[in-house]
Design a protein around this motif. Structure first.
Motif, PDB file in Angstrom:
ATOM      1  N   THR A  58      46.362  77.177  77.736  1.00  0.00           N
ATOM      2  CA  THR A  58      47.246  77.266  76.987  1.00  0.00           C
ATOM      3  C   THR A  58      47.633  77.300  75.398  1.00  0.00           C
ATOM      4  O   THR A  58      46.373  76.288  74.543  1.00  0.00           O
ATOM      5  CB  THR A  58      48.294  76.508  77.666  1.00  0.00           C
ATOM      6  N   TYR A  59      48.192  78.402  74.616  1.00  0.00           N
ATOM      7  CA  TYR A  59      48.731  78.307  74.036  1.00  0.00           C
ATOM      8  C   TYR A  59      49.522  78.381  73.278  1.00  0.00           C
ATOM      9  O   TYR A  59      50.013  79.782  74.061  1.00  0.00           O
ATOM     10  CB  TYR A  59      47.132  79.447  72.879  1.00  0.00           C
ATOM     11  N   TYR A  60      50.108  78.289  71.646  1.00  0.00           N
ATOM     12  CA  TYR A  60      51.342  78.419  71.387  1.00  0.00           C
ATOM     13  C   TYR A  60      51.086  78.718  69.781  1.00  0.00           C
ATOM     14  O   TYR A  60      50.285  77.998  68.999  1.00  0.00           O
ATOM     15  CB  TYR A  60      52.313  77.696  71.435  1.00  0.00           C
ATOM     16  N   ALA A  61      52.034  79.594  69.556  1.00  0.00           N
ATOM     17  CA  ALA A  61      52.746  79.815  67.890  1.00  0.00           C
ATOM     18  C   ALA A  61      52.727  78.451  66.917  1.00  0.00           C
ATOM     19  O   ALA A  61      53.855  77.829  68.584  1.00  0.00           O
ATOM     20  CB  ALA A  61      53.233  80.611  67.697  1.00  0.00           C
ATOM     21  N   ASP A  62      52.887  78.121  65.891  1.00  0.00           N
ATOM     22  CA  ASP A  62      53.247  76.153  66.026  1.00  0.00           C
ATOM     23  C   ASP A  62      55.256  76.295  65.579  1.00  0.00           C
ATOM     24  O   ASP A  62      55.687  75.753  65.850  1.00  0.00           O
ATOM     25  CB  ASP A  62      53.266  76.579  63.802  1.00  0.00           C
ATOM     26  N   SER A  63      55.273  77.876  65.659  1.00  0.00           N
ATOM     27  CA  SER A  63      57.219  77.737  65.678  1.00  0.00           C
ATOM     28  C   SER A  63      57.385  77.268  67.336  1.00  0.00           C
ATOM     29  O   SER A  63      59.141  77.064  66.871  1.00  0.00           O
ATOM     30  CB  SER A  63      57.943  79.283  65.063  1.00  0.00           C
ATOM     31  N   VAL A  64      56.894  77.983  67.941  1.00  0.00           N
ATOM     32  CA  VAL A  64      57.406  76.896  69.047  1.00  0.00           C
ATOM     33  C   VAL A  64      57.349  75.974  69.795  1.00  0.00           C
ATOM     34  O   VAL A  64      57.450  75.607  71.135  1.00  0.00           O
ATOM     35  CB  VAL A  64      57.490  77.900  70.507  1.00  0.00           C
ATOM     36  N   LYS A  65      56.215  75.557  69.366  1.00  0.00           N
ATOM     37  CA  LYS A  65      55.192  74.612  70.040  1.00  0.00           C
ATOM     38  C   LYS A  65      56.551  73.011  70.436  1.00  0.00           C
ATOM     39  O   LYS A  65      57.077  72.965  69.068  1.00  0.00           O
ATOM     40  CB  LYS A  65      54.200  73.507  68.944  1.00  0.00           C
ATOM     41  N   GLY A  66      56.522  72.305  71.672  1.00  0.00           N
ATOM     42  CA  GLY A  66      57.027  71.611  71.370  1.00  0.00           C
ATOM     43  C   GLY A  66      58.862  71.881  71.994  1.00  0.00           C
ATOM     44  O   GLY A  66      59.241  71.202  72.847  1.00  0.00           O
ATOM     45  N   ARG A  67      58.473  72.918  72.363  1.00  0.00           N
ATOM     46  CA  ARG A  67      59.773  73.944  72.754  1.00  0.00           C
ATOM     47  C   ARG A  67      60.073  74.659  74.329  1.00  0.00           C
ATOM     48  O   ARG A  67      60.439  74.727  74.782  1.00  0.00           O
ATOM     49  CB  ARG A  67      61.023  74.132  71.721  1.00  0.00           C
ATOM     50  N   PHE A  68      58.683  74.899  74.074  1.00  0.00           N
ATOM     51  CA  PHE A  68      58.291  76.512  74.862  1.00  0.00           C
ATOM     52  C   PHE A  68      57.098  75.952  75.468  1.00  0.00           C
ATOM     53  O   PHE A  68      56.539  75.421  75.300  1.00  0.00           O
ATOM     54  CB  PHE A  68      57.866  77.734  73.815  1.00  0.00           C
ATOM     55  N   THR A  69      56.746  76.166  76.700  1.00  0.00           N
ATOM     56  CA  THR A  69      55.986  75.718  77.645  1.00  0.00           C
ATOM     57  C   THR A  69      56.011  77.143  78.626  1.00  0.00           C
ATOM     58  O   THR A  69      56.664  77.956  79.189  1.00  0.00           O
ATOM     59  CB  THR A  69      56.256  74.981  79.099  1.00  0.00           C
ATOM     60  N   ILE A  70      54.641  77.706  78.514  1.00  0.00           N
ATOM     61  CA  ILE A  70      54.238  78.695  79.874  1.00  0.00           C
ATOM     62  C   ILE A  70      52.921  77.973  80.657  1.00  0.00           C
ATOM     63  O   ILE A  70      52.523  77.479  80.615  1.00  0.00           O
ATOM     64  CB  ILE A  70      53.807  79.913  78.564  1.00  0.00           C
ATOM     65  N   SER A  71      53.822  78.787  81.705  1.00  0.00           N
ATOM     66  CA  SER A  71      52.810  78.649  82.938  1.00  0.00           C
ATOM     67  C   SER A  71      52.887  79.223  84.360  1.00  0.00           C
ATOM     68  O   SER A  71      52.800  80.740  84.264  1.00  0.00           O
ATOM     69  CB  SER A  71      53.745  77.129  83.330  1.00  0.00           C
ATOM     70  N   ARG A  72      51.764  78.768  85.236  1.00  0.00           N
ATOM     71  CA  ARG A  72      51.688  79.997  86.321  1.00  0.00           C
ATOM     72  C   ARG A  72      51.362  78.715  87.123  1.00  0.00           C
ATOM     73  O   ARG A  72      50.070  78.241  86.856  1.00  0.00           O
ATOM     74  CB  ARG A  72      50.877  81.532  86.452  1.00  0.00           C
TER      75      ARG A  72
END
Length: 122
Positions: A58-72
């Motif tokens: 998984t990879y995240y934009a810095d602006s959402v790290k720690g708040r958003f979680t992508i999963s499947r």
């Protein structure tokens, strides 16, 4: 061509949560990466998060790290974006995307969803 259908957008107060989902169908063979972009009014579309087809990376934009979680759960299930601690700056149309590349970059996208509106009120 891969078809992507999103759901789960809506209106939420600042600090609240929403979960978006994206289901892929059609020519999914060869898709290696899926994820989300967003586009706020008057701004360019920007990367939010991505996940490998296996669900391992998984990879995240810095602006959402720690708040958003992508999963499947597995390759047959939708991709989810759990968004917590939403901020008014998160108001945008969120687009699901898929790529046969290992990276989810705008120029490498093979398919886009129709977009789902997320509105965060202050």
């Amino acid at each position: 061509q891969v078809q992507l259908v999103e759901s789960g957008g809506g209106l939420v107060q600042a600090g609240g949560s929403l979960r978006l989902s994206c289901a892929a169908s059609g020519r999914t063979f060869g898709i290696r990466t899926m994820g989300w972009f967003r586009q706020a009014p008057g701004k360019e579309r920007e990367f939010v998060a991505s996940i490998s087809w296996s669900g391992i990376s998984t990879y995240y934009a810095d602006s959402v790290k720690g708040r958003f979680t992508i999963s499947r759960d597995n390759a047959k299930n939708p991709v989810y974006l759990q968004m917590n601690s939403l901020e008014p700056g998160g108001t945008a149309v969120y687009y699901c995307a898929a790529a046969s590349s290992g990276q989810l970059r705008m120029e490498l996208i093979d398919g886009w969803g129709q977009g789902t509106q997320v509105t965060v009120s202050s």
